[in-house]
Design a protein around this motif. Sequence first.
Motif, PDB file in Angstrom:
ATOM      1  N   MET A 192     -36.153  41.365  86.255  1.00  0.00           N
ATOM      2  CA  MET A 192     -36.823  40.428  85.371  1.00  0.00           C
ATOM      3  C   MET A 192     -35.854  39.324  84.948  1.00  0.00           C
ATOM      4  O   MET A 192     -34.693  39.599  84.676  1.00  0.00           O
ATOM      5  CB  MET A 192     -37.353  41.142  84.123  1.00  0.00           C
ATOM      6  N   THR A 193     -36.354  38.110  84.900  1.00  0.00           N
ATOM      7  CA  THR A 193     -35.529  36.953  84.574  1.00  0.00           C
ATOM      8  C   THR A 193     -35.861  36.447  83.176  1.00  0.00           C
ATOM      9  O   THR A 193     -37.033  36.296  82.827  1.00  0.00           O
ATOM     10  CB  THR A 193     -35.775  35.815  85.586  1.00  0.00           C
ATOM     11  N   VAL A 194     -34.844  36.181  82.372  1.00  0.00           N
ATOM     12  CA  VAL A 194     -35.025  35.627  81.032  1.00  0.00           C
ATOM     13  C   VAL A 194     -34.494  34.196  81.012  1.00  0.00           C
ATOM     14  O   VAL A 194     -33.333  33.954  81.368  1.00  0.00           O
ATOM     15  CB  VAL A 194     -34.294  36.460  79.958  1.00  0.00           C
ATOM     16  N   ILE A 195     -35.360  33.256  80.631  1.00  0.00           N
ATOM     17  CA  ILE A 195     -34.986  31.845  80.532  1.00  0.00           C
ATOM     18  C   ILE A 195     -35.148  31.400  79.086  1.00  0.00           C
ATOM     19  O   ILE A 195     -36.143  31.728  78.432  1.00  0.00           O
ATOM     20  CB  ILE A 195     -35.863  30.977  81.451  1.00  0.00           C
ATOM     21  N   GLY A 196     -34.187  30.664  78.586  1.00  0.00           N
ATOM     22  CA  GLY A 196     -34.280  30.084  77.252  1.00  0.00           C
ATOM     23  C   GLY A 196     -34.710  28.641  77.348  1.00  0.00           C
ATOM     24  O   GLY A 196     -34.185  27.889  78.193  1.00  0.00           O
ATOM     25  N   LEU A 197     -35.664  28.251  76.514  1.00  0.00           N
ATOM     26  CA  LEU A 197     -36.169  26.873  76.543  1.00  0.00           C
ATOM     27  C   LEU A 197     -36.028  26.253  75.159  1.00  0.00           C
ATOM     28  O   LEU A 197     -36.421  26.853  74.151  1.00  0.00           O
ATOM     29  CB  LEU A 197     -37.640  26.859  76.966  1.00  0.00           C
ATOM     30  N   THR A 198     -35.474  25.059  75.125  1.00  0.00           N
ATOM     31  CA  THR A 198     -35.286  24.366  73.859  1.00  0.00           C
ATOM     32  C   THR A 198     -35.387  22.859  74.107  1.00  0.00           C
ATOM     33  O   THR A 198     -35.743  22.421  75.193  1.00  0.00           O
ATOM     34  CB  THR A 198     -33.935  24.753  73.215  1.00  0.00           C
ATOM     35  N   GLY A 199     -35.072  22.076  73.098  1.00  0.00           N
ATOM     36  CA  GLY A 199     -35.119  20.627  73.231  1.00  0.00           C
ATOM     37  C   GLY A 199     -35.775  19.988  72.026  1.00  0.00           C
ATOM     38  O   GLY A 199     -36.397  20.665  71.202  1.00  0.00           O
ATOM     39  N   PRO A 200     -35.666  18.675  71.898  1.00  0.00           N
ATOM     40  CA  PRO A 200     -36.189  17.964  70.738  1.00  0.00           C
ATOM     41  C   PRO A 200     -37.706  17.799  70.805  1.00  0.00           C
ATOM     42  O   PRO A 200     -38.321  17.920  71.865  1.00  0.00           O
ATOM     43  CB  PRO A 200     -35.487  16.603  70.819  1.00  0.00           C
ATOM     44  N   THR A 201     -38.288  17.499  69.657  1.00  0.00           N
ATOM     45  CA  THR A 201     -39.735  17.322  69.586  1.00  0.00           C
ATOM     46  C   THR A 201     -40.188  16.107  70.405  1.00  0.00           C
ATOM     47  O   THR A 201     -39.491  15.102  70.486  1.00  0.00           O
ATOM     48  CB  THR A 201     -40.185  17.150  68.116  1.00  0.00           C
ATOM     49  N   GLY A 202     -41.351  16.251  71.037  1.00  0.00           N
ATOM     50  CA  GLY A 202     -41.899  15.157  71.818  1.00  0.00           C
ATOM     51  C   GLY A 202     -41.359  15.047  73.224  1.00  0.00           C
ATOM     52  O   GLY A 202     -41.741  14.135  73.971  1.00  0.00           O
ATOM     53  N   ALA A 203     -40.494  15.982  73.629  1.00  0.00           N
ATOM     54  CA  ALA A 203     -39.875  15.876  74.954  1.00  0.00           C
ATOM     55  C   ALA A 203     -40.750  16.474  76.050  1.00  0.00           C
ATOM     56  O   ALA A 203     -40.624  16.103  77.224  1.00  0.00           O
ATOM     57  CB  ALA A 203     -38.507  16.547  74.959  1.00  0.00           C
ATOM     58  N   GLY A 204     -41.617  17.421  75.703  1.00  0.00           N
ATOM     59  CA  GLY A 204     -42.493  18.015  76.709  1.00  0.00           C
ATOM     60  C   GLY A 204     -42.320  19.507  76.902  1.00  0.00           C
ATOM     61  O   GLY A 204     -42.650  20.030  77.976  1.00  0.00           O
ATOM     62  N   LYS A 205     -41.838  20.226  75.890  1.00  0.00           N
ATOM     63  CA  LYS A 205     -41.641  21.671  76.029  1.00  0.00           C
ATOM     64  C   LYS A 205     -42.965  22.397  76.279  1.00  0.00           C
ATOM     65  O   LYS A 205     -42.997  23.393  77.006  1.00  0.00           O
ATOM     66  CB  LYS A 205     -40.966  22.249  74.779  1.00  0.00           C
TER      67      LYS A 205
END
Length: 200
Positions: A1-14
């Motif tokens: 199983m692969t774990v990916i972390g996702l982040t980033g500023p608001t409005g970027a397209g998360k």
Amino acid sequence: MTVIGLTGPTGAGKTTALEVLAGFGFEIVDCDALYYHLLRTDGELRQKLANAFGPVFLPDGELNRRALAGRVFSDKKELDKLNAIVFPAMSAAVEQKIRKCSQKGLVIDAVNLIESGMGELCAATVAVTAPPALRLKRIMARDGLPEAQAQARIQAQKPDCWYGRHCTFLLENQLEDRAACREHMRGFFQNLLDTIVEGD
């Protein structure tokens, strides 16, 4: 199983990135939603917050968000104290979800992915970024904000270079067309997953 972390500023397209990863068969852990769930159900966390900040829970048991925000967002020491209580509880809850995950992989969707230490649970951390002008346009349309307020939100957040220093990858989202954006992200994550598999 692969774990990916996702982040980033608001409005970027998360949100679009999460939709793409869900299409790849990933379980999504929304850390904002998880935080508010823990505030209702984790007695130890609630007690620690009460000990540190006093009566921050309302008579019905809900967190008095306005009162707590008034304490921590005007005083960095108070914010650091809050994070020192919340981040370990969040990390423990996410680790439990990872252990129980039966899908192809799991995505940790967290604004404070790096600061909380949850990035260390991931095979890769990805920050979704976008040009400020495009983010401004998206925030105004999404939240119904005037330009000045939307601009203030952008200026209050970390710059792209911070994410570049702390995350494994930057996913630059410069496309206004949603379908084209989704296709671009699908290619990005397919390449990322292929790289992770080869690395194993």
